[in-house]
Design an enzyme around this catalytic site. Structure first.
Site, mmCIF file in Angstrom:
data_model
loop_
_atom_site.group_PDB
_atom_site.id
_atom_site.type_symbol
_atom_site.label_atom_id
_atom_site.label_comp_id
_atom_site.label_asym_id
_atom_site.label_seq_id
_atom_site.Cartn_x
_atom_site.Cartn_y
_atom_site.Cartn_z
ATOM 1 N N CYS B 88 12.608 -38.526 4.711
ATOM 2 C CA CYS B 88 12.779 -37.089 4.968
ATOM 3 C C CYS B 88 11.572 -36.277 4.502
ATOM 4 C CB CYS B 88 14.046 -36.579 4.309
ATOM 5 S SG CYS B 88 15.509 -37.402 4.956
ATOM 6 N N HIS B 346 18.693 -30.468 10.329
ATOM 7 C CA HIS B 346 17.816 -31.464 9.715
ATOM 8 C C HIS B 346 17.303 -32.496 10.713
ATOM 9 C CE1 HIS B 346 15.885 -33.951 6.894
ATOM 10 N NE2 HIS B 346 16.903 -34.684 6.476
#
Lengths: 486, 401
Positions: B88, B346
């Site tokens: 991420c 996200h």
């Protein structure tokens, strides 16, 4: 003196009350009510013959050095592999070495006792050697069948050798017949049986007495000489008639565990034997008979050392560790009898890379970790470099078998997103007793059973099944520590 | 002696697509949108870009490997396009690549662009993949991201002896606050304010994380064009400059997952990276000096622990700060003014750059009153990729002159 040096048992945690089966399926075949007493043990979704054999073997080998094992025999009629020796997986999980003899015994419900006889003969032929026999079965009957009512899942294990013998092996007598009472072809999932009256009268009621009488004639004994009698037979009437040949005292005949576990196939004689040895007294004569394609009959005499192994191992603590399997559909799904929707996440293809599995076989099968010779830190996995940030020594590990060490819960969760046949998928971080930690799946429990700091044991389970290639993979999971039964 | 890149790199322009379930757009379409907006904001043309760094994580679906898909989609003129995957933190890694490219003197103007096309998976959550190597396929738990992060909560409650009800109450406030902020943001994926009762009463995903404790899984892209202060002054004379004050990455050593020292209730990489970032930026007391933050709230518990790992809240004190409104939009340090991962969404490779996009626009005072942070000096972004016991953390700090 060659004989039994230890014993173990395993009964899966979940028990299905037979009235639940009748309640679900009685409409189709009302006569199954005649077998609807008690409950049967059902393997969890991540258990099979291999995992249950390992669990029984772990029970049997508690406190016993694994490096001294010279042979591991596995007996089952429901082994997951036709080629890839199942016994090697069992041996790896038990932490045995690799310079040993392994064999699978199969295709008959007497496979468990035949494996035991082979192990005893192996020990007799090789003074100072030790062998362990692990048997388990997970047989399926079709919905609403007699077999579905009667069969249960479980395992038994026996260790043999010529040192620290707890029951001396005295001799055997076998009969072998192509008597097809039950049958499964090589590609068949469900058991098929011939008429029960024939099985009962010509099978159990004639072969078992024939084997017992043959044994007695061979060793100059009378059937009434035995203090404990272990044999499987789930026909109550036949059992009564056979029992009569052993004399007046019904207590000497070992409970067939039909009401608590069910018939565990090739494992059943060994499971019942483990229960018998839990209470055997020095000097007692123990008769063990199996049934399936004939009979193996053999007898033992308990030694003074038997009490040393009456330390909680055996069937009792597993029988006490029970939970209701409260619905029939769950049983169908767990046993692969009905297709559940696991969602698209459950369809993800996972390949098994055998060269990788070979490299990592010790850490996968036996949960072998390492203790760093430089700093003493125990860790799993033990790769090349020590995990202690203040150490970092390379290739300095002393192998440590962690599968029987247990640990404590460091953190945990129950995950509804992960595809599981028993949601939520429970997993967490476990601190190994002696040091090191890792994240493991938990099984045989719910999230509510867990708390940070609680003790866990490790249980060898199916990690995942690859339906595309028919590969069952195994690894260790954590289970709440099993309480001792006093 | 290395001195970091403080004040050596500035942002010339940025772009960010609306995040969400972009059923109508491919990864390439989203890249084009983000690039176009960034070029317009920078006031330059595509041919002025000298190099590009691409942040993207998931291989299994999405845009494949290497830099070709992105370069083809944007028809970049045979410049270097380097694909960076670091879980991420991939977006911030791409930004770091571009910033270092400029700071080194190798380039005058460079592009950092992140993208993730997740909604072609066919199911919720991230796709299952052997993200931690093939060995883990054989021995790793049957785990998902929520379950791995949920363990932070059980370990946190146990370590600080805070009742789970109190932890859950603080987690609920975290998500409630992000929904409040996200509702005001037209680019956000989830734009509904929700009540605390709704959050508390939502179905459990992984104990103790309920549905509203988990962030959205989205498609999206974000882009940043960076250059040196000298180039900026030539192209945008007399305009305020958003400067990179710090860029730090820390990756797990393996100690958290297998050794006995980690407490399970904090993130070691965040603690290491943020310490280094404050040093690089010259920040002595982050609780007093940081004006606003976009942190990696993949799960509410992550944001809670991150407040301590960034040395903003004292250990065990995050629930108090959170419940006192310290991180609300009108609190001392607004956290997730754009809605965060929770509501903005996200798309992994884009998220780090999306956070920078928010800091950039806040520092330039471009947002409407109702979601503007007052007089911001330093803005911090934080990504956490992987799982609590094995991860990558990136920290970036920005200031305006």
């Amino acid at each position: 003196m060659v004989g039994i040096t230890s014993f173990g048992a395993y009964v899966p945690r979940y028990r299905l009350n037979r009235m639940i089966i009748f309640g679900s399926m009685g409409w189709l075949n009302p006569v199954i009510i005649t077998n609807a007493r008690g409950e049967k043990a059902v393997a969890n979704f991540d258990e099979d013959a291999i995992t249950m054999a390992v669990a029984a073997g772990m029970d049997c080998l508690r406190g016993i050095d694994r490096s001294g094992i010279d042979a591991v025999y596995f007996a089952s009629t429901t082994a997951p592999y036709k080629e890839r020796q199942n016994a090697n997986i069992v041996a790896g999980a038990l932490g045995a070495g690799e310079q040993i003899r392994t064999a699978d015994f199969s295709a008959s419900l007497k496979a468990g006792t035949t494996a035991l006889l082979s192990a005893l003969e192996f020990a007799a032929a090789n003074p100072g050697s030790k062998a362990v026999v692990c048997a388990a079965d997970c047989r399926l009957g079709k919905m609403a069948s007699t077999q579905e009512m009667v069969f249960g899942d479980g395992g038994g294990a026996v260790a043999v050798g010529d040192g620290d013998v707890i029951a001396e092996y005295k001799g055997c007598y076998s009969v072998s017949y192509d008597f097809v009472d039950h049958l499964r072809g090589a590609n068949t999932k469900y058991d098929r049986m011939w008429e029960e009256r024939w099985i009962r009268d010509l099978g159990y009621q004639s072969f078992i007495p024939e084997a017992v009488n043959g044994l007695c004639a061979k060793y100059g004994l009378s059937p009434t000489d035995f203090d404990k009698v272990v044999y499987p037979c789930y026909y109550g009437g036949a059992r009564k008639k056979i029992n009569a040949m052993f004399g007046e005292d019904p207590a000497k005949v070992q409970d067939d565990m039909l009401a608590t576990v069910g018939d565990t196939g090739a494992a059943h004689p060994l499971l019942m034997l483990a229960a018998a040895l839990e209470t055997a007294q020095p000097g007692q004569k123990i008769l063990l008979v199996s049934f399936g394609s004939g009979c193996d009959a053999m007898w033992f005499e308990a030694t003074d050392a038997v009490s040393k192994m009456q330390d909680g191992r055996g069937a009792s603590r597993w029988l006490a560790r029970r939970a209701d399997l409260d619905n029939y559909q769950k049983y169908l799904v767990w046993r692969g009898m009905a297709p559940p929707e696991l969602g698209l996440r459950g369809e993800v293809d996972k390949e098994t890379r055998w060269s990788l599995v070979w490299r990592d076989r010790k850490s996968i099968l036996g949960l072998w970790g390492g203790k760093c010779k430089a700093c003493g830190a125990q860790q799993w996995p033990a790769k090349r470099m020590c995990v202690n940030p203040d150490c970092g020594a390379i290739d300095q590990f002393e192998p440590v078998y962690l599968a029987d060490k247990g640990g404590t819960i460091f953190s945990y969760t129950g995950d509804m997103l992960a595809a599981s046949l028993n949601p939520p998928a429970v997993y967490g971080t476990v601190s190994f007793n002696g040091g090191g930690r890792t994240v493991l799946d938990f099984t045989d429990c719910t999230v509510e059973d867990l708390a940070v700091g609680n003790a866990v044991e490790f249980s060898f389970r199916i990690k995942f099944y690859d339906p595309k290639r028919d590969i069952t993979n195994y690894f260790w999971k954590a289970i709440p520590a099993v309480e001792e039964v006093k | 002696m290395a001195e970091g890149i403080r004040d050596k790199v500035v942002i010339l322009g940025m772009g960010c697509t609306k995040f969400g379930e972009r059923w109508d757009k491919s990864g390439g379409d989203l890249l084009v949108d983000a690039l176009t907006e960034a070029l317009e904001d920078a006031g330059i043309e595509k041919k002025d870009l000298q190099a590009a760094w691409l942040g993207v994580h998931i291989d299994e679906i999405n845009i494949g490997k290497g830099g070709t898909y992105a370069s083809n989609a944007m028809h970049l003129p045979f410049i270097p396009v380097s694909r960076l995957d670091n879980f991420c933190a991939s977006g911030t890694e791409a930004f770091r690549g571009a910033a270092y490219g400029v700071a080194s003197g190798a380039y005058d103007i460079a592009l950092a662009i992140g993208v993730e096309k997740l909604k072609d998976t066919g199911y919720g959550g991230l796709p299952d993949s052997p993200a931690f190597g093939q060995e883990m396929v054989m021995v790793g738990p049957n785990a998902t991201a929520p379950g791995m992060f949920a363990q932070l909560a059980t370990a946190y409650a146990a370590k600080h002896k805070i009742p789970m009800e109190r932890v859950k109450e603080a987690m609920t406030h975290v998500s409630w606050k992000s929904h409040q902020n996200g509702a005001k943001n037209p680019r956000a994926h989830l734009r509904k304010a929700v009540t605390k009762e709704q959050i508390m009463g939502a179905p459990m995903v992984a104990y103790p994380l309920g549905l509203f404790d988990c962030c959205g899984v989205s498609d999206g892209s974000a882009a940043a064009i960076v250059c040196t202060p000298e180039v900026f002054k030539k192209l945008k004379p007399n305009q305020p400059m958003v400067k990179v004050k710090a860029l730090q990455i820390a990756v797990s050593s393996g100690e958290e997952a297998a050794y006995d020292k980690w407490d399970g209730a904090s993130i070691m990489t965040t603690r290491a990276a943020s310490k280094r970032a404050y040093e690089e930026a010259g920040i002595k007391d982050p609780r007093k000096e940081i004006s606003m933050m976009e942190v990696h709230d993949c799960f509410s518990i992550t944001e809670l622990c991150t407040m301590e790992d960034l040395w903003i809240s004292p250990d065990g004190g995050a629930p108090d700060d959170i419940l006192n409104g310290f991180f609300d939009l009108d609190g001392q340090i607004p956290c997730q003014p754009d809605g965060g991962l929770k509501c903005f969404g996200h798309p992994i490779g884009a998220s780090g750059i999306r956070m920078i996009f928010e800091m950039y626009n806040q520092l330039l005072g471009r947002w409407p009153e109702d979601r503007a942070v007052k007089n911001p000096k330093f803005g911090l972004t934080h990504n956490l990729g992987g799982v609590p016991n094995n991860n990558v953390c990136s920290i970036a700090i920005f200031g305006v002159d």
